[in-house]
Design a protein around this motif. Structure first.
Motif, mmCIF file in Angstrom:
data_model
loop_
_atom_site.group_PDB
_atom_site.id
_atom_site.type_symbol
_atom_site.label_atom_id
_atom_site.label_comp_id
_atom_site.label_asym_id
_atom_site.label_seq_id
_atom_site.Cartn_x
_atom_site.Cartn_y
_atom_site.Cartn_z
ATOM 1 N N PHE A 165 -39.290 -12.624 121.985
ATOM 2 C CA PHE A 165 -38.668 -12.156 123.220
ATOM 3 C C PHE A 165 -38.336 -10.673 123.137
ATOM 4 C CE2 PHE A 165 -37.970 -15.927 125.464
ATOM 5 C CZ PHE A 165 -37.316 -15.617 126.641
ATOM 6 N N ILE A 166 -37.605 -10.338 122.059
ATOM 7 C CA ILE A 166 -37.126 -8.966 121.904
ATOM 8 C C ILE A 166 -38.319 -8.011 121.846
ATOM 9 C CG2 ILE A 166 -35.952 -7.414 120.281
ATOM 10 C CD1 ILE A 166 -34.090 -9.840 119.649
ATOM 11 N N SER B 166 -33.207 -16.594 125.110
ATOM 12 C CA SER B 166 -32.961 -15.919 126.391
ATOM 13 C C SER B 166 -31.533 -15.407 126.451
ATOM 14 C CB SER B 166 -33.188 -16.881 127.558
ATOM 15 O OG SER B 166 -34.487 -17.377 127.551
ATOM 16 N N VAL B 167 -30.598 -16.292 126.121
ATOM 17 C CA VAL B 167 -29.190 -15.903 126.172
ATOM 18 C C VAL B 167 -28.932 -14.764 125.184
ATOM 19 C CG1 VAL B 167 -26.814 -16.686 125.873
ATOM 20 C CG2 VAL B 167 -28.494 -18.224 126.854
ATOM 21 N N ALA B 168 -29.503 -14.869 123.977
ATOM 22 C CA ALA B 168 -29.254 -13.851 122.956
ATOM 23 C C ALA B 168 -29.764 -12.485 123.405
ATOM 24 C CB ALA B 168 -29.910 -14.254 121.646
ATOM 25 N N THR B 169 -30.976 -12.444 123.987
ATOM 26 C CA THR B 169 -31.504 -11.146 124.403
ATOM 27 C C THR B 169 -30.709 -10.606 125.601
ATOM 28 O OG1 THR B 169 -33.200 -12.314 125.673
ATOM 29 C CG2 THR B 169 -33.833 -11.476 123.513
ATOM 30 N N TRP B 170 -30.266 -11.516 126.493
ATOM 31 C CA TRP B 170 -29.422 -11.092 127.610
ATOM 32 C C TRP B 170 -28.156 -10.431 127.069
ATOM 33 C CZ3 TRP B 170 -24.419 -12.549 128.858
ATOM 34 C CH2 TRP B 170 -23.953 -12.133 130.102
ATOM 35 N N PHE B 171 -27.559 -11.078 126.075
ATOM 36 C CA PHE B 171 -26.366 -10.570 125.398
ATOM 37 C C PHE B 171 -26.601 -9.173 124.841
ATOM 38 C CE2 PHE B 171 -23.733 -14.152 125.272
ATOM 39 C CZ PHE B 171 -22.581 -13.820 124.592
ATOM 40 N N ILE B 172 -27.684 -9.055 124.074
ATOM 41 C CA ILE B 172 -27.978 -7.790 123.398
ATOM 42 C C ILE B 172 -28.151 -6.688 124.435
ATOM 43 C CG2 ILE B 172 -29.730 -6.612 122.006
ATOM 44 C CD1 ILE B 172 -30.063 -9.334 120.524
ATOM 45 N N LYS C 280 -26.801 -6.615 127.457
ATOM 46 C CA LYS C 280 -25.495 -6.337 128.054
ATOM 47 C C LYS C 280 -24.670 -5.446 127.129
ATOM 48 C CE LYS C 280 -25.315 -8.058 132.043
ATOM 49 N NZ LYS C 280 -24.858 -7.373 133.240
ATOM 50 N N VAL C 281 -24.646 -5.802 125.835
ATOM 51 C CA VAL C 281 -23.881 -5.022 124.864
ATOM 52 C C VAL C 281 -24.377 -3.576 124.861
ATOM 53 C CG1 VAL C 281 -23.454 -4.706 122.394
ATOM 54 C CG2 VAL C 281 -23.261 -6.968 123.407
ATOM 55 N N ALA D 3 -22.519 4.916 122.286
ATOM 56 C CA ALA D 3 -23.108 4.775 120.962
ATOM 57 C C ALA D 3 -24.475 4.106 121.003
ATOM 58 C CB ALA D 3 -22.167 3.964 120.071
ATOM 59 N N SER D 4 -25.143 4.163 122.185
ATOM 60 C CA SER D 4 -26.419 3.461 122.304
ATOM 61 C C SER D 4 -27.483 4.155 121.467
ATOM 62 C CB SER D 4 -26.854 3.416 123.756
ATOM 63 O OG SER D 4 -27.231 4.691 124.161
ATOM 64 N N LEU E 263 -17.209 -7.740 125.312
ATOM 65 C CA LEU E 263 -18.089 -8.680 126.016
ATOM 66 C C LEU E 263 -18.008 -10.051 125.372
ATOM 67 C CD1 LEU E 263 -20.375 -9.094 128.149
ATOM 68 C CD2 LEU E 263 -21.976 -8.707 126.301
ATOM 69 N N GLY F 164 -26.895 -22.441 123.183
ATOM 70 C CA GLY F 164 -27.547 -21.139 123.303
ATOM 71 C C GLY F 164 -26.544 -20.009 123.286
ATOM 72 N N ALA G 218 -26.109 -17.247 120.383
ATOM 73 C CA ALA G 218 -26.348 -15.859 120.760
ATOM 74 C C ALA G 218 -25.146 -14.985 120.413
ATOM 75 C CB ALA G 218 -26.658 -15.772 122.250
ATOM 76 N N THR H 52 -25.421 -11.862 117.845
ATOM 77 C CA THR H 52 -25.144 -10.469 118.183
ATOM 78 C C THR H 52 -23.999 -9.932 117.320
ATOM 79 O OG1 THR H 52 -23.782 -11.231 120.036
ATOM 80 C CG2 THR H 52 -26.023 -10.552 120.537
ATOM 81 N N THR I 170 -28.479 7.370 117.111
ATOM 82 C CA THR I 170 -27.741 7.152 118.350
ATOM 83 C C THR I 170 -27.907 8.361 119.256
ATOM 84 O OG1 THR I 170 -25.746 8.175 117.514
ATOM 85 C CG2 THR I 170 -26.014 5.809 117.106
ATOM 86 N N ARG I 171 -27.478 8.187 120.511
ATOM 87 C CA ARG I 171 -27.557 9.275 121.480
ATOM 88 C C ARG I 171 -26.750 10.480 121.016
ATOM 89 N NH1 ARG I 171 -28.038 7.338 127.617
ATOM 90 N NH2 ARG I 171 -30.258 7.557 127.390
ATOM 91 N N GLN I 172 -25.647 10.191 120.281
ATOM 92 C CA GLN I 172 -24.794 11.284 119.819
ATOM 93 C C GLN I 172 -25.537 12.149 118.803
ATOM 94 O OE1 GLN I 172 -20.934 9.846 118.734
ATOM 95 N NE2 GLN I 172 -20.106 11.905 118.438
#
Lengths: 245, 245, 245, 245
Positions: free
Chosen positions: A204-205, B199-205, B207-208, B215-216, C114, C194, C198, C202, C219-221
């Protein structure tokens, strides 16, 4: 890694194939008496011989490795399972873990994709586990009082129902040995669920990463390209008399 | 990809819709006799005809593709399932895998989000699996000695209890065919759990990642912006007589 | 988003709290007659009134929103569940989905993490689901022939055993309504597994990232700091007569 | 963190080992009467003393911490479980959560790998949970009417079947206390599945990252190397009279 460990490893490389072969022979010697209960006494003798020979081979392998190793306490510590398999008669089926080496080689031959290799490995291990687990539970339960697993078909069905954590309860072990086998199957089932989920999640990822190529994370190649641009600046300044160091 | 494979693919593109249509007809011909046991003989004849016609269509499709392919050994290897579906009568229901092509098209139409498409695909496959699995287990178990699945409602409930790995044990298959169907449902259930969790895990990741924008991880765009700045430096030096190559 | 949708949303914002209140009243009116079977006729009347009033409120809400929306076909499409809840009497308990709005608000108040918010939301939804599902299955099964769920305690235990996908089989629904409730619980159970997995996954990934700070992803920083250095170069060249643009 | 909290923490650091020791004593005092039902009255007395002494120790610990804390409302809020363990006699076994501190220390000693530490922690907690859960369910069910768990072996097998979410249904609790224990085991089982899956998934992601080193995400080190190059440029320009600030 010192010379000492190297000596042990040379022996292990040499003994790998013979021991796997003996484990396969042992698998046959383990399976046939359980599957076909009515055999002539002459064959019974044969299975006994294979069982004892395989025990001798595993014991000899352990002793050789122990004698080659100089740090013997550390060696015994690292190889607890090998010792247990030799010493405890009830855990004989664990000798079949050796056959996993074959599955491992098979999975390595299937290609470069990690997921593909894990797939082959998991499928191979599961087939082996279901087969050996069914034999072990059938052997333990068949003649027990109040038991309900009486044929290999029933044992195989029970194994599948257990590994998938469905657990109808139409068949279940009642003896201590059978329940120990069941405990092993449950742990394997939980691990199986984990591996399948993890495979799907990483697939998925990867897919998501491919789709949003625009916002994808910076790769080492991006950085390398940026580095090249800066290198060009250095070269340029160098050409005009501003020499680097 | 050579010309040879291209020829096979042109045929497959042409035959895709007719075969899916035939698979749907076969689904009806498979379902109706199992669901409505008391039908006049005339209709029985009709279902037999559809079953045979669909077999002929799948066999013809396989032979045409085999004759178009030049590397025949490779072709047979890659299409083992197609051969098995044609040759083994018991595996006829696998022809319905074709109907998954419809689900696939449906899922592609729902939009660009990978997760949304997987959701539609998983839901569609599950509905098809529960329906066909219930039919197959009902067909196998209905008249078997000691069986407990006797109506389509019970079969559907059993399918759901199995796929979700709940496994109450109020219903369970007792025939070999029924247990093979059950094994398929369990494997599907494990895969389902994996897909839902992933699906839930990737949705989580995702969102985070959105939340901590500070810090993305560095994206390709960040790198591109940096690259533009260095390009400006190059242009600047160029303007002042320090020419690039 | 056009004016049309804005009008619907203003109504929804206004009607949010009253409808949630009515849903809570309906929860009481739904729960009490099932839990306490021997009530005086006067109270029975009260529960009937609440049930009908809540139906009227939900129907009115749906009609108001439909009349406010200009693109009515699109509106009906997007709000299928709302329509089903009003039209099909058997699906009345779905009105309690409204109460999830309360859980949602509660989860938003718990903080910025989250994972913490998802934890509160999942726990809240699970408690509501177990409670309502137990009521629904008890209502359906209590007086059915051959049923085995006869008290709220048993229904709650069955709900828990189902949602966790353990499925002992000591209790199971035998009516169609009960099995539909069971199907919903199983789907919720799969979703629960799930979400839990998840969350843990995470959390893991975050921890791993923290631990190996050395090899962590850029990171962006980091990129911003690099950009600042290049900006300095620009400024420097600018000071020495090599003016930017 | 203010002085107030620091005082509480100094006490907690001091009381950590004594309380863990008392919890271990309590584990013995809890386990022995359940496992060996026929003991002389003199020993019964001993177990009573240990049970009461451990209660007194936990109550004293709670009161000392409460008196040391200045913000008492906040303290009570943060330590609800500690209060419940002291006040509600039925939840005495929760005192054994203390023993998890030992498991935690053990897991920290095993090395630096997060996954290895989680593995030790999960295995340790599971062994403790299975042991204590089996004792608690055996204590509740042994003499109950219509119960089917009558020996420690059966209780342990039931615990394993529950935690793995297999749920054969050959054994299941029938008392309220037993079912509460079962609910705890199910929740633990779901968490276990989550942790195992998450461990495998992150192992996978790490492996995939290692394999495609070519297209791996940019690390902080890459950025640092790039920064060094730009720093060189600065130094270079500085050497040739274009001084930095």
């Amino acid at each position: 890694m010192n010379d000492d460990e190297a000596r042990v490893q040379r022996w292990e490389a040499w003994a790998d194939w013979p021991l796997t072969g003996i484990a396969l022979l042992f698998l046959v010697a383990y399976a046939v008496p359980i599957l076909g209960t009515h055999l002539s006494g002459r064959w019974d003798h044969f299975y006994d011989v294979v069982t004892w020979a395989s025990w001798a081979a595993f014991a000899a392998d352990y002793l050789v490795r122990l004698s080659l190793a100089r740090r013997r306490v550390a060696f015994v510590r690292r190889n607890v399972i090998d010792l247990v398999v030799v010493v405890v008669p009830m855990l004989r089926p664990l000798r079949l873990l050796r056959v996993l080496a074959l599955v491992n080689i098979l999975s390595r031959r299937t290609g470069t994709s990690l997921r593909g290799r894990v797939g082959v490995y998991v499928t191979g291990s599961m087939v082996l586990l279901l087969f050996v687990g069914s034999l072990a539970v059938l052997d333990a339960e068949r003649d027990a009082a109040g038991s309900n697993i009486h044929s290999f078909g029933e044992a195989l069905w029970w194994s599948l129902v257990t590994v998938s954590t469905v657990g109808y309860g139409d068949f279940y072990p009642v003896t201590t040995t059978g329940r120990l086998v069941g405990a092993g199957m449950m742990i394997a089932g939980i691990a199986l669920l984990g591996v399948v989920t993890a495979s799907v999640a990483t697939w998925f990822i990867d897919k998501v990463r491919e789709v949003d190529s625009q916002a994808s994370t910076a790769t080492r190649q991006d950085i390398a390209e940026l580095g090249a641009k800066i290198d060009e600046l250095h070269a340029l300044l160098d050409q005009h008399g501003i020499t680097t160091k």
